[in-house]
Motif scaffolding. Sequence first.
Motif, PDB file in Angstrom:
ATOM      1  N   ALA A 231       0.855  -0.962   0.118  1.00 32.05           N
ATOM      2  CA  ALA A 231      -0.287   0.045  -0.285  1.00 32.05           C
ATOM      3  C   ALA A 231       0.489   1.237  -0.036  1.00 32.05           C
ATOM      4  N   VAL A 232       1.719   1.761   0.808  1.00 33.29           N
ATOM      5  CA  VAL A 232       3.177   2.352   0.514  1.00 33.29           C
ATOM      6  C   VAL A 232       3.524   2.221  -0.306  1.00 33.29           C
ATOM      7  N   ILE A 233       3.828   1.100  -0.909  1.00 34.63           N
ATOM      8  CA  ILE A 233       3.883   1.934  -2.394  1.00 34.63           C
ATOM      9  C   ILE A 233       3.754   2.258  -3.399  1.00 34.63           C
ATOM     10  N   ALA A 234       1.960   1.619  -3.137  1.00 34.78           N
ATOM     11  CA  ALA A 234       1.081   2.064  -4.000  1.00 34.78           C
ATOM     12  C   ALA A 234       1.005   3.456  -4.540  1.00 34.78           C
ATOM     13  N   VAL A 235       1.402   3.970  -3.066  1.00 34.99           N
ATOM     14  CA  VAL A 235       0.831   5.668  -3.058  1.00 34.99           C
ATOM     15  C   VAL A 235       1.594   6.186  -3.260  1.00 34.99           C
ATOM     16  N   MET A 236       2.898   5.919  -2.353  1.00 37.26           N
ATOM     17  CA  MET A 236       4.619   6.557  -3.211  1.00 37.26           C
ATOM     18  C   MET A 236       3.934   6.286  -5.224  1.00 37.26           C
ATOM     19  N   LEU A 237       3.510   6.049  -5.138  1.00 35.64           N
ATOM     20  CA  LEU A 237       4.640   5.833  -6.988  1.00 35.64           C
ATOM     21  C   LEU A 237       3.349   6.635  -7.627  1.00 35.64           C
ATOM     22  N   LEU A 238       2.064   6.772  -6.859  1.00 33.45           N
ATOM     23  CA  LEU A 238       1.220   7.166  -7.396  1.00 33.45           C
ATOM     24  C   LEU A 238       1.510   8.906  -7.240  1.00 33.45           C
ATOM     25  N   TYR A 239       1.704   9.669  -6.037  1.00 33.48           N
ATOM     26  CA  TYR A 239       1.698  10.504  -5.959  1.00 33.48           C
ATOM     27  C   TYR A 239       2.808  11.528  -5.930  1.00 33.48           C
ATOM     28  N   ALA A 252      13.640  -0.848  -0.457  1.00 30.56           N
ATOM     29  CA  ALA A 252      13.816  -2.216  -0.225  1.00 30.56           C
ATOM     30  C   ALA A 252      15.508  -2.628   0.452  1.00 30.56           C
ATOM     31  N   MET A 253      16.353  -0.971  -0.053  1.00 27.82           N
ATOM     32  CA  MET A 253      17.635  -1.721   0.487  1.00 27.82           C
ATOM     33  C   MET A 253      17.066  -1.465   1.997  1.00 27.82           C
ATOM     34  N   ASN A 254      16.544   0.079   2.935  1.00 26.74           N
ATOM     35  CA  ASN A 254      16.170  -0.233   3.711  1.00 26.74           C
ATOM     36  C   ASN A 254      15.572  -1.664   4.629  1.00 26.74           C
ATOM     37  N   GLY A 255      14.516  -2.699   3.762  1.00 24.12           N
ATOM     38  CA  GLY A 255      14.726  -4.027   4.698  1.00 24.12           C
ATOM     39  C   GLY A 255      15.798  -4.935   4.456  1.00 24.12           C
ATOM     40  N   LEU A 256      16.294  -5.004   3.859  1.00 20.57           N
ATOM     41  CA  LEU A 256      17.933  -5.541   3.779  1.00 20.57           C
ATOM     42  C   LEU A 256      18.755  -5.181   4.269  1.00 20.57           C
ATOM     43  N   LEU A 257      19.213  -4.533   4.493  1.00 19.18           N
ATOM     44  CA  LEU A 257      20.249  -4.275   5.527  1.00 19.18           C
ATOM     45  C   LEU A 257      19.533  -4.723   7.027  1.00 19.18           C
ATOM     46  N   ILE A 278       8.088  -3.281  11.037  1.00 19.17           N
ATOM     47  CA  ILE A 278       6.603  -2.513   9.939  1.00 19.17           C
ATOM     48  C   ILE A 278       6.943  -0.701  10.784  1.00 19.17           C
ATOM     49  N   LEU A 279       7.463  -0.690  11.762  1.00 15.56           N
ATOM     50  CA  LEU A 279       7.215   1.030  12.324  1.00 15.56           C
ATOM     51  C   LEU A 279       8.368   1.375  11.224  1.00 15.56           C
ATOM     52  N   THR A 280       9.505   1.138  11.621  1.00 14.58           N
ATOM     53  CA  THR A 280      10.540   1.313  10.674  1.00 14.58           C
ATOM     54  C   THR A 280      10.160   2.004   9.280  1.00 14.58           C
ATOM     55  N   VAL A 281       9.033   0.468   8.320  1.00 14.33           N
ATOM     56  CA  VAL A 281       8.602   0.838   7.269  1.00 14.33           C
ATOM     57  C   VAL A 281       8.086   2.627   7.355  1.00 14.33           C
ATOM     58  N   THR A 359      19.686   4.543   4.264  1.00 16.47           N
ATOM     59  CA  THR A 359      19.361   4.506   2.810  1.00 16.47           C
ATOM     60  C   THR A 359      18.368   5.545   2.477  1.00 16.47           C
ATOM     61  N   SER A 360      17.635   6.435   3.006  1.00 13.01           N
ATOM     62  CA  SER A 360      17.278   7.496   2.571  1.00 13.01           C
ATOM     63  C   SER A 360      17.025   8.712   2.420  1.00 13.01           C
ATOM     64  N   VAL A 361      18.700   9.249   2.962  1.00  7.40           N
ATOM     65  CA  VAL A 361      19.649  10.407   2.520  1.00  7.40           C
ATOM     66  C   VAL A 361      20.645   9.550   1.584  1.00  7.40           C
ATOM     67  N   PHE A 362      21.565   8.677   1.275  1.00  4.28           N
ATOM     68  CA  PHE A 362      22.550   7.777   1.039  1.00  4.28           C
ATOM     69  C   PHE A 362      21.827   7.543  -0.523  1.00  4.28           C
ATOM     70  N   VAL A 363      21.265   6.370  -0.119  1.00  6.63           N
ATOM     71  CA  VAL A 363      20.645   5.267  -1.049  1.00  6.63           C
ATOM     72  C   VAL A 363      19.958   6.480  -2.291  1.00  6.63           C
ATOM     73  N   SER A 364      18.645   7.235  -1.382  1.00  2.00           N
ATOM     74  CA  SER A 364      17.854   7.799  -2.250  1.00  2.00           C
ATOM     75  C   SER A 364      18.406   9.326  -2.950  1.00  2.00           C
ATOM     76  N   ARG A 365      19.312   9.829  -2.704  1.00  2.00           N
ATOM     77  CA  ARG A 365      20.651  10.000  -3.203  1.00  2.00           C
ATOM     78  C   ARG A 365      21.301  10.024  -4.633  1.00  2.00           C
ATOM     79  N   VAL A 366      22.028   8.591  -4.100  1.00  2.00           N
ATOM     80  CA  VAL A 366      22.546   7.929  -5.097  1.00  2.00           C
ATOM     81  C   VAL A 366      21.604   7.428  -6.552  1.00  2.00           C
ATOM     82  N   ALA A 367      20.230   7.628  -6.260  1.00  2.00           N
ATOM     83  CA  ALA A 367      19.188   7.235  -7.301  1.00  2.00           C
ATOM     84  C   ALA A 367      18.502   8.061  -7.709  1.00  2.00           C
TER      85      ALA A 367
END
Length: 387
Positions: A231-239, A252-257, A278-281, A359-367
């Motif tokens: 649900a979160v991924i769907a909202v993020m992709l739509l918005y 995804a990288m956050n969950g893997l780590l 789940i709260l981390t998500v 992940t939110s700062v460095f991985v997202s920035r690289v993307a």
Amino acid sequence: MVEQTRQILEGRINAYGLSETSIQLYGNQGNELLVQIPGLSDISRVKNLLQSRGVLEWYSVEAGPYSSPSEAAAQFGGVVPYGDKLFATRPSSDGERSRFALRAQPIISGTDLRDARAAVDSTEQPVTAFTLTAEAGKRFQRYTEAHIGDRSAIVVDGEILSVPTIQDVIRDSGEIRGARTRQEAEDLAVKLRSGALPASIEVMQQRTIEASLGSDSIRRGFEAGVVGIVAVIAVMLLYYRGAGVNATIALAMNGLLLVGALACFGAVLTLPGIAGAILTVGMAVDSNVLIFERIREELRAGKAAGAALASGFSKAFATLVDTHVTTVASCFFLFIFGTPSVKGFATTLVLGLVTNLFTSVFVSRVAFDWELAMQRRTPRLKLGMSA
């Protein structure tokens, strides 16, 4: 006495790592303890840790060895001399024991220890290395100086582990031999570090709950997590459109780590741990939304895509650090004062926050940087229809 026993047992079991162990008073008389250990695989080892008192004593050897108590008594005219004690060694592979007459008063005991840990000696044999307190070290040094060449006996819970000959002056550290395996040496170190139990313990009841009995709860927990993530991924992709893809990659990288960190620490993932994951998500999504909105503000101010990206991440970073630090501080108090289940939740959440900040700062920035680099014309950021 019961509370002291509970604290000692908790220290011994916690030496195994993160297992959300629960030890609490049980029964009407208040002299029973209920021990619950999720993820337990070696029951006999834990029972040995719980039931062993862990009383260490170091004696001076007066005579021996003898093959039986009667042989020892015969050497002394039928009675062991006053002031001496007769102790037996651990059973050998064929079940035989040797007896030694030891001086009644120990030279050092478990209360004189400052630390203990498993190690190996010069011959690669497992030993338990120990360190004495300052006062006990001085006392032991005086004793070994006066008894070089004499035998001494190391006794744990009334059994002789080894009978070494004093070859040099020993001050505040030494080794306890007699462990057959590395695991035995580690268990002895755990017992000595936690302290001796004030009384013996009897296992009155033992129950094992198979993992299958809790599979339904675990399955529902994972289902809830998967539904929430989708649900979160769907909202993020739509918005956020293109930026939502970056957020999904970071998530995804956050969950893997997080899973890797839990495996590295040997954590047992129970329901409170799943709740923390789940709260981390949610925290991860909140971090990405904060970054994206900062970038949007910079774009509305008329900045180019590259400048808006750098400024947005720079301004959001301080806010992210602040929110993560305050949450970690809250988890610290949960871990200190909470029950074992709450401690598991706090531990998982802290690990998730650490991986999320990366992940939110460095991985997202690289993307984002890769997205801009792939555009040949004027670089543009895809942050939704209003960007």
